[in-house]
Scaffold this motif. Structure first.
Motif, PDB file in Angstrom:
ATOM      1  N   LEU A   1       0.827  -1.216   0.000  1.00 14.15           N
ATOM      2  CA  LEU A   1       0.000   0.000   0.000  1.00 14.15           C
ATOM      3  C   LEU A   1       0.859   1.261   0.000  1.00 14.15           C
ATOM      4  O   LEU A   1       0.586   2.202  -0.759  1.00 14.15           O
ATOM      5  CB  LEU A   1      -0.953   0.001   1.197  1.00 14.15           C
ATOM      6  N   VAL A   2       1.880   1.282   0.832  1.00 16.88           N
ATOM      7  CA  VAL A   2       2.772   2.456   0.866  1.00 16.88           C
ATOM      8  C   VAL A   2       3.487   2.597  -0.473  1.00 16.88           C
ATOM      9  O   VAL A   2       3.619   3.708  -1.000  1.00 16.88           O
ATOM     10  CB  VAL A   2       3.772   2.353   2.044  1.00 16.88           C
ATOM     11  N   GLY A   3       3.899   1.490  -1.047  1.00 21.97           N
ATOM     12  CA  GLY A   3       4.547   1.529  -2.358  1.00 21.97           C
ATOM     13  C   GLY A   3       3.627   2.040  -3.447  1.00 21.97           C
ATOM     14  O   GLY A   3       4.046   2.807  -4.327  1.00 21.97           O
ATOM     15  N   ALA A   4       2.357   1.640  -3.392  1.00 26.25           N
ATOM     16  CA  ALA A   4       1.384   2.104  -4.397  1.00 26.25           C
ATOM     17  C   ALA A   4       1.159   3.612  -4.285  1.00 26.25           C
ATOM     18  O   ALA A   4       1.125   4.319  -5.301  1.00 26.25           O
ATOM     19  CB  ALA A   4       0.072   1.350  -4.242  1.00 26.25           C
ATOM     20  N   VAL A   5       1.014   4.113  -3.064  1.00 29.04           N
ATOM     21  CA  VAL A   5       0.819   5.558  -2.874  1.00 29.04           C
ATOM     22  C   VAL A   5       2.071   6.312  -3.319  1.00 29.04           C
ATOM     23  O   VAL A   5       1.983   7.341  -4.001  1.00 29.04           O
ATOM     24  CB  VAL A   5       0.444   5.879  -1.406  1.00 29.04           C
ATOM     25  N   SER A   6       3.231   5.787  -2.977  1.00 31.92           N
ATOM     26  CA  SER A   6       4.484   6.426  -3.404  1.00 31.92           C
ATOM     27  C   SER A   6       4.590   6.444  -4.928  1.00 31.92           C
ATOM     28  O   SER A   6       5.054   7.437  -5.508  1.00 31.92           O
ATOM     29  CB  SER A   6       5.689   5.693  -2.804  1.00 31.92           C
ATOM     30  N   GLY A   7       4.137   5.372  -5.566  1.00 32.09           N
ATOM     31  CA  GLY A   7       4.146   5.329  -7.030  1.00 32.09           C
ATOM     32  C   GLY A   7       3.255   6.390  -7.643  1.00 32.09           C
ATOM     33  O   GLY A   7       3.638   7.051  -8.614  1.00 32.09           O
ATOM     34  N   LEU A   8       2.056   6.561  -7.076  1.00 34.37           N
ATOM     35  CA  LEU A   8       1.148   7.614  -7.560  1.00 34.37           C
ATOM     36  C   LEU A   8       1.799   8.992  -7.435  1.00 34.37           C
ATOM     37  O   LEU A   8       1.729   9.814  -8.364  1.00 34.37           O
ATOM     38  CB  LEU A   8      -0.144   7.622  -6.736  1.00 34.37           C
ATOM     39  N   LEU A   9       2.405   9.237  -6.276  1.00 34.66           N
ATOM     40  CA  LEU A   9       3.020  10.541  -6.033  1.00 34.66           C
ATOM     41  C   LEU A   9       4.234  10.767  -6.938  1.00 34.66           C
ATOM     42  O   LEU A   9       4.437  11.876  -7.443  1.00 34.66           O
ATOM     43  CB  LEU A   9       3.418  10.662  -4.558  1.00 34.66           C
TER      44      LEU A   9
ATOM     45  N   VAL B   1       8.632   4.202   6.288  1.00 38.81           N
ATOM     46  CA  VAL B   1       7.851   2.987   6.540  1.00 38.81           C
ATOM     47  C   VAL B   1       8.484   1.805   5.818  1.00 38.81           C
ATOM     48  O   VAL B   1       8.697   0.740   6.411  1.00 38.81           O
ATOM     49  CB  VAL B   1       6.376   3.168   6.111  1.00 38.81           C
ATOM     50  N   LEU B   2       8.813   1.988   4.553  1.00 40.74           N
ATOM     51  CA  LEU B   2       9.396   0.895   3.783  1.00 40.74           C
ATOM     52  C   LEU B   2      10.754   0.445   4.345  1.00 40.74           C
ATOM     53  O   LEU B   2      11.103  -0.729   4.280  1.00 40.74           O
ATOM     54  CB  LEU B   2       9.536   1.295   2.315  1.00 40.74           C
ATOM     55  N   GLU B   3      11.505   1.379   4.917  1.00 41.17           N
ATOM     56  CA  GLU B   3      12.810   1.046   5.503  1.00 41.17           C
ATOM     57  C   GLU B   3      12.679   0.336   6.846  1.00 41.17           C
ATOM     58  O   GLU B   3      13.564  -0.424   7.237  1.00 41.17           O
ATOM     59  CB  GLU B   3      13.646   2.319   5.699  1.00 41.17           C
ATOM     60  N   THR B   4      11.604   0.572   7.574  1.00 39.97           N
ATOM     61  CA  THR B   4      11.492   0.061   8.945  1.00 39.97           C
ATOM     62  C   THR B   4      10.573  -1.150   9.079  1.00 39.97           C
ATOM     63  O   THR B   4      10.556  -1.771  10.138  1.00 39.97           O
ATOM     64  CB  THR B   4      11.017   1.171   9.900  1.00 39.97           C
ATOM     65  N   VAL B   5       9.820  -1.481   8.041  1.00 29.42           N
ATOM     66  CA  VAL B   5       8.982  -2.687   8.084  1.00 29.42           C
ATOM     67  C   VAL B   5       9.785  -3.845   7.516  1.00 29.42           C
ATOM     68  O   VAL B   5      10.152  -3.820   6.340  1.00 29.42           O
ATOM     69  CB  VAL B   5       7.681  -2.513   7.255  1.00 29.42           C
ATOM     70  N   PRO B   6      10.068  -4.856   8.332  1.00 29.78           N
ATOM     71  CA  PRO B   6      10.796  -6.011   7.790  1.00 29.78           C
ATOM     72  C   PRO B   6       9.977  -6.666   6.677  1.00 29.78           C
ATOM     73  O   PRO B   6       8.782  -6.898   6.834  1.00 29.78           O
ATOM     74  CB  PRO B   6      10.940  -6.952   8.984  1.00 29.78           C
ATOM     75  N   ALA B   7      10.606  -6.938   5.553  1.00 31.22           N
ATOM     76  CA  ALA B   7       9.899  -7.476   4.390  1.00 31.22           C
ATOM     77  C   ALA B   7       9.170  -8.772   4.707  1.00 31.22           C
ATOM     78  O   ALA B   7       8.086  -9.025   4.177  1.00 31.22           O
ATOM     79  CB  ALA B   7      10.878  -7.686   3.239  1.00 31.22           C
TER      80      ALA B   7
ATOM     81  N   THR C   1      11.971   5.328  16.286  1.00 33.52           N
ATOM     82  CA  THR C   1      12.223   6.523  17.081  1.00 33.52           C
ATOM     83  C   THR C   1      10.970   7.391  16.982  1.00 33.52           C
ATOM     84  O   THR C   1      10.123   7.179  16.103  1.00 33.52           O
ATOM     85  CB  THR C   1      13.425   7.302  16.526  1.00 33.52           C
ATOM     86  N   PRO C   2      10.820   8.391  17.841  1.00 31.77           N
ATOM     87  CA  PRO C   2       9.669   9.286  17.701  1.00 31.77           C
ATOM     88  C   PRO C   2       9.602   9.970  16.332  1.00 31.77           C
ATOM     89  O   PRO C   2       8.519  10.163  15.785  1.00 31.77           O
ATOM     90  CB  PRO C   2       9.870  10.311  18.828  1.00 31.77           C
ATOM     91  N   GLU C   3      10.751  10.301  15.752  1.00 30.95           N
ATOM     92  CA  GLU C   3      10.763  10.936  14.434  1.00 30.95           C
ATOM     93  C   GLU C   3      10.262   9.962  13.367  1.00 30.95           C
ATOM     94  O   GLU C   3       9.511  10.343  12.465  1.00 30.95           O
ATOM     95  CB  GLU C   3      12.174  11.422  14.080  1.00 30.95           C
ATOM     96  N   GLN C   4      10.680   8.711  13.455  1.00 34.00           N
ATOM     97  CA  GLN C   4      10.196   7.701  12.520  1.00 34.00           C
ATOM     98  C   GLN C   4       8.703   7.454  12.720  1.00 34.00           C
ATOM     99  O   GLN C   4       7.972   7.256  11.752  1.00 34.00           O
ATOM    100  CB  GLN C   4      10.977   6.391  12.691  1.00 34.00           C
ATOM    101  N   ALA C   5       8.260   7.487  13.963  1.00 31.19           N
ATOM    102  CA  ALA C   5       6.829   7.305  14.250  1.00 31.19           C
ATOM    103  C   ALA C   5       6.012   8.424  13.613  1.00 31.19           C
ATOM    104  O   ALA C   5       4.928   8.178  13.073  1.00 31.19           O
ATOM    105  CB  ALA C   5       6.586   7.250  15.759  1.00 31.19           C
ATOM    106  N   ASP C   6       6.526   9.654  13.659  1.00 31.36           N
ATOM    107  CA  ASP C   6       5.837  10.766  12.988  1.00 31.36           C
ATOM    108  C   ASP C   6       5.722  10.500  11.488  1.00 31.36           C
ATOM    109  O   ASP C   6       4.680  10.745  10.879  1.00 31.36           O
ATOM    110  CB  ASP C   6       6.570  12.093  13.220  1.00 31.36           C
ATOM    111  N   ALA C   7       6.789  10.014  10.884  1.00 26.70           N
ATOM    112  CA  ALA C   7       6.758   9.691   9.457  1.00 26.70           C
ATOM    113  C   ALA C   7       5.724   8.593   9.195  1.00 26.70           C
ATOM    114  O   ALA C   7       4.976   8.656   8.211  1.00 26.70           O
ATOM    115  CB  ALA C   7       8.141   9.268   8.972  1.00 26.70           C
ATOM    116  N   TRP C   8       5.672   7.596  10.050  1.00 30.82           N
ATOM    117  CA  TRP C   8       4.673   6.534   9.920  1.00 30.82           C
ATOM    118  C   TRP C   8       3.265   7.121   9.967  1.00 30.82           C
ATOM    119  O   TRP C   8       2.414   6.746   9.167  1.00 30.82           O
ATOM    120  CB  TRP C   8       4.841   5.519  11.054  1.00 30.82           C
ATOM    121  N   LEU C   9       3.023   8.019  10.898  1.00 30.37           N
ATOM    122  CA  LEU C   9       1.689   8.617  11.013  1.00 30.37           C
ATOM    123  C   LEU C   9       1.316   9.350   9.733  1.00 30.37           C
ATOM    124  O   LEU C   9       0.184   9.245   9.256  1.00 30.37           O
ATOM    125  CB  LEU C   9       1.617   9.549  12.223  1.00 30.37           C
TER     126      LEU C   9
END
Length: 189
Positions: free
Chosen positions: A30-38, A114-120, A128-136
Motif C-alpha cells: 500500500l505504501v509503495g502504491a501511494v508512493s508510485g502515484l506521487l 515505513v518501507l525502511e522500517t517494516v521487515p519485508a 524513534t519518535p521521528e520515525q513514528a511521525d513519518a509513519w503517522l
C-alpha cells in the motif's frame, strides 16, 4: 500486528510492535502504491525554463485528475461562493506550482521511512519518535487514498457483507486506522 508500546532506553524513546509477513506485505504494498502515484505526479511536472535558471523547482499548476491524488494534493485555497476571490483559480495554480513538489517530497520521504522500517518478511518493528511521525503521515496518506477508492463517508458502515467486493479493502482500512491510533496512543506521554 501487536499493539504499539513505548520503551525508554539509554538511546531514547522507542516505539515497538510486531507484524506477521502478510501484514508487512500488505503495508509495504500500500505504501509503495501511494508512493508510485506521487512519483508519477511529480514526474509529470512540466519543464520550466525559469526554474532551470533559478534552481527553484516547480510543480504542476493544474490539480490532479485522479481522485486519489486530488485527495492527497488538494487545492490550496478554497473561496466562499460569492466572495471577491471566488474565481481565483490562478491563485491555486500559482500555489500548486510553487509548493506541490515539496509536499510530494515530504510524502515520499514519510513513505520511505515505513518501507525502511517494516521487515519485508514481518517481525519486530522499532521506531524513534521521528520515525513514528513519518509513519503517522504515511498511514494518513494510505488511508486517504484507500478511503477515496472505497468512497468512505459518514454513512459508510463499519462492516460490509462478506460478498461485497469492497469488504476486504474496508477491513484493511480499519486495520490501518487501528494501527495509526495505537501508534498515536503509544506516542502520547
Amino acid at each position: 500486528m501487536r499493539k504499539w508500546s513505548r520503551k525508554n532506553s539509554l538511546s531514547g524513546l522507542k516505539l515497538r510492535s510486531e507484524m506477521d509477513a502478510r501484514e508487512a506485505n500488505v503495508l509495504r504494498s500500500l505504501v509503495g502504491a501511494v508512493s508510485g502515484l506521487l512519483t508519477e505526479r511529480a514526474d509529470s511536472a512540466p519543464d520550466d525554463d525559469l526554474a532551470a535558471l533559478t534552481g527553484l523547482r516547480t510543480g504542476n499548476t493544474n490539480p490532479p485528475d485522479d481522485p486519489r491524488l486530488h485527495r492527497l494534493l488538494p487545492d490550496f485555497h478554497r473561496s466562499e461562493p460569492g466572495s471577491p476571490d471566488a474565481d481565483r483559480a490562478d491563485l491555486n495554480s500559482a500555489l500548486r506550482g510553487l509548493h506541490e513538489q515539496e509536499i510530494i517530497d515530504a510524502k515520499l520521504a514519510a513513505g520511505a521511512v515505513v518501507l525502511e522500517t517494516v521487515p519485508a518478511s514481518g517481525g519486530k518493528v522499532q521506531l524513534t519518535p521521528e520515525q513514528a511521525d513519518a509513519w503517522l503521515h504515511a498511514l494518513t496518506d494510505v488511508r486517504l487514498t484507500l478511503g477515496t477508492v472505497l468512497e468512505i463517508d459518514a454513512d459508510t458502515p463499519d462492516h460490509l457483507d462478506p460478498d461485497d467486493p469492497r469488504a476486504a479493502s474496508l477491513d484493511v482500512y480499519h486495520w490501518l486506522t487501528w494501527m495509526q491510533d495505537s501508534l498515536l496512543q503509544a506516542l502520547a506521554p
